[in-house]
Design an enzyme around this catalytic site. Structure first.
Site, mmCIF file in Angstrom:
data_model
loop_
_atom_site.group_PDB
_atom_site.id
_atom_site.type_symbol
_atom_site.label_atom_id
_atom_site.label_comp_id
_atom_site.label_asym_id
_atom_site.label_seq_id
_atom_site.Cartn_x
_atom_site.Cartn_y
_atom_site.Cartn_z
ATOM 1 N N HIS A 121 -10.416 22.149 3.891
ATOM 2 C CA HIS A 121 -11.753 21.647 4.227
ATOM 3 C C HIS A 121 -12.550 21.350 2.968
ATOM 4 C CE1 HIS A 121 -13.979 25.271 3.066
ATOM 5 N NE2 HIS A 121 -12.928 25.950 3.502
ATOM 6 N N HIS A 123 -7.442 26.355 4.813
ATOM 7 C CA HIS A 123 -8.266 26.885 3.736
ATOM 8 C C HIS A 123 -7.434 27.067 2.475
ATOM 9 C CE1 HIS A 123 -11.333 27.869 6.818
ATOM 10 N NE2 HIS A 123 -10.258 28.040 7.567
#
Length: 232
Positions: free
Chosen positions: A10, A183
């Site tokens: 992200h 992540h």
């Protein structure tokens, strides 16, 4: 025949911007993070990629990344499977703190071993700490014994790899085109597995936010290539 998976970390979140350890805390993307996801989508569209489905963590910043990226590709929304196994590494008592605060509490040398090393986990959350994931309704259906209160990178990798082996890999073998948004540390663990890296090498692996990482596999899922789709 090649099988391809696109992984993406992200983009910038509110706590990334303030240098806070986010972990399982559900912090949204900033406008800059949304722009990073859109730029990644345009890059993927320009290079001919398409997807059948997407996989994300339970944290909103990965869903935001997927939705913004796919919209920027000019494609209809994808079905998104969300799983706690793709959540960021749980930073225990460090969550919500910035690096200066952590250095002041535990010292720089020890702190760096926690967040860059492979086997050492930060101090755990207390059972009654309001940050404990047992208080989050999204995890109410999980066995409480599975909920981490701190994780080393090795712990995070052990939690993530079953999702690759049991869910993602069979879909890749079946020819599904996957987009996986996760992540920095979960993706570091996957890269370690795919590339056969040792713990020392892992300390130097960085996952760029908002930049697609493409892995190419043989039909039996041996890695035959990988590349970053950086903006031209």
């Amino acid at each position: 025949m090649e099988h391809v998976v696109v992984f993406i970390r992200h983009g910038l979140s509110e706590w990334n911007r303030s240098d806070r350890f986010t972990g399982w805390t559900d912090i949204p993307l900033t406008e800059a993070g949304l722009n990073e996801a859109a730029a990644a989508g345009r890059r993927l569209a320009a290079t001919g990629y398409g997807f059948d489905e997407a996989h994300a963590s339970m944290l909103c910043r990965t869903r935001q990344t997927i939705e913004t990226l796919v919209a920027a590709m000019g494609r209809p929304p994808l079905p998104i499977a969300e799983t706690w196994r793709l959540n960021e590494r749980h930073y225990g008592a460090l969550q919500g703190m910035n690096k200066k605060e952590i250095f002041a509490a535990w010292g720089e040398e020890q702190s760096r071993r926690w967040w860059r090393g492979y086997v050492e986990a930060p101090p755990p959350l207390a059972f009654e700490d309001p940050r404990h994931p047992r208080f989050d309704p999204r995890y109410a259906d999980l066995d409480p014994a599975l909920l981490p209160v701190t994780e080393s990178l090795a712990d995070c990798q052990r939690r993530t790899l079953p999702y690759w082996h049991e869910v993602l890999a069979p879909r890749v073998k079946a020819g599904r085109r996957l987009l996986v948004a996760s992540h920095g540390n979960t993706l570091r663990g996957l890269v370690m597995h795919f590339d056969g890296l040792d713990a020392e090498a892992m300390m130097h692996v960085e996952i760029a936010p908002g930049v697609p990482l493409v892995y190419r596999y043989t039909p039996d899922l041996q890695v035959i290539g990988r590349e970053w789709l950086a903006l031209p």
